[in-house]
Motif scaffolding. Sequence first.
Motif, short mmCIF file in Angstrom:
data_model
loop_
_atom_site.label_atom_id
_atom_site.label_comp_id
_atom_site.label_asym_id
_atom_site.label_seq_id
_atom_site.Cartn_x
_atom_site.Cartn_y
_atom_site.Cartn_z
N GLU A 20 -58.36 -93.98 -23.87
CA GLU A 20 -58.13 -93.53 -25.06
C GLU A 20 -56.88 -91.97 -25.68
O GLU A 20 -56.07 -91.91 -25.89
N GLU A 21 -57.75 -91.18 -24.46
CA GLU A 21 -56.92 -89.68 -24.62
C GLU A 21 -55.59 -89.67 -24.39
O GLU A 21 -54.73 -88.92 -25.00
N PHE A 22 -55.52 -90.36 -22.74
CA PHE A 22 -54.25 -90.45 -22.79
C PHE A 22 -53.22 -90.68 -23.33
O PHE A 22 -51.60 -90.32 -23.58
N GLY A 26 -49.91 -89.73 -25.42
CA GLY A 26 -48.40 -90.77 -25.61
C GLY A 26 -48.05 -91.38 -26.62
O GLY A 26 -47.11 -92.15 -26.07
N GLY A 27 -48.33 -91.40 -27.46
CA GLY A 27 -48.16 -92.18 -28.70
C GLY A 27 -48.81 -93.60 -29.05
O GLY A 27 -48.10 -94.49 -29.96
N VAL A 28 -49.43 -94.16 -28.06
CA VAL A 28 -50.28 -95.42 -28.30
C VAL A 28 -51.38 -95.54 -28.13
O VAL A 28 -52.34 -94.71 -27.63
N LYS A 29 -51.93 -96.47 -28.39
CA LYS A 29 -53.15 -97.09 -28.63
C LYS A 29 -53.62 -96.98 -26.65
O LYS A 29 -53.54 -97.65 -25.99
N LYS A 30 -55.27 -97.35 -26.97
CA LYS A 30 -56.10 -97.14 -25.25
C LYS A 30 -55.70 -98.77 -25.07
O LYS A 30 -55.55 -98.92 -23.41
N GLU A 49 -41.87 -89.16 -22.16
CA GLU A 49 -41.04 -87.32 -22.60
C GLU A 49 -43.10 -86.96 -23.40
O GLU A 49 -42.49 -86.15 -22.93
N ARG A 50 -43.48 -88.17 -23.63
CA ARG A 50 -44.86 -87.17 -23.90
C ARG A 50 -45.67 -87.21 -23.29
O ARG A 50 -46.18 -86.05 -23.43
N VAL A 56 -48.01 -84.95 -16.92
CA VAL A 56 -46.96 -86.16 -16.28
C VAL A 56 -46.14 -85.56 -15.38
O VAL A 56 -45.68 -85.09 -15.75
N ASP A 57 -46.72 -85.86 -13.84
CA ASP A 57 -45.04 -85.79 -13.33
C ASP A 57 -44.87 -87.08 -12.91
O ASP A 57 -44.74 -88.08 -12.59
N ILE A 58 -43.09 -86.92 -14.07
CA ILE A 58 -42.42 -88.42 -13.87
C ILE A 58 -42.37 -88.87 -13.35
O ILE A 58 -41.76 -89.53 -12.20
#
Length: 221
Positions: A20-22, A26-30, A49-50, A56-58
């Motif tokens: 949920e926090e992550f 990132g702008g999305v729901k759990k 991008e978020r 986070v290591d993309i």
Amino acid sequence: MSIFGERLRQERQRLGLSQEEFGEAGGVKKVAQSNYETGKRRPDSEYLERVSALGVDIQFLFSGMRTDNADATFGLSPSQSEEGLAPVPLFDIEAAAGDGRSLEQEQIETTLYFPAEQLEAQGLDPAQVVGVKVRGDSMDGTLADGDWVLVDRSRREPKPEGVFLLLVHGERRIKRVQRVAGGAWLLISDNDHYQPELIKPEDMKDVEILGRCEIRIGRVS
């Protein structure tokens, strides 16, 4: 689970965040975060991008190779990392389905790799270390719900007194163990809302120490 989804989950856990926090970062729901981690959906560029700004290591997500500034000791297989790393299996004690005595019978949620020298410097035998997820708030002040704790399975006696992973009446618990007069044990929750539990000598058959809790891995609040 897809390779990308597994790497995404490893990055989330490396940062000590719940789904949920992550997802919120990132702008999305759990539910969307869960779908990304299971491979049911792939995230878009805005999400990436978020979470990149979160740390986070993309590069690792797409190639499996970490950038120089990433934490190279978490979530890697021995073939991807330098020699000298010890695998530590992580178990969710709430999701356990076995008889409680053998963690090896349970499903491993993930594996973290730690420098063996660092574990040994803490007095730990890497072969005897496992990680378990803390559940509930009974140890608040010491361990929070969702934290991971590294457990030394070789230490199964309350000497010295400390925090232990226990099997109590067939249920795994994390409690502070204190010896009291007459050979009894006191199981203490660091959260004052919970009363200590006295284990009398005649009831010891229902209690077993599975290991001593040594190192906490959790989110900094």
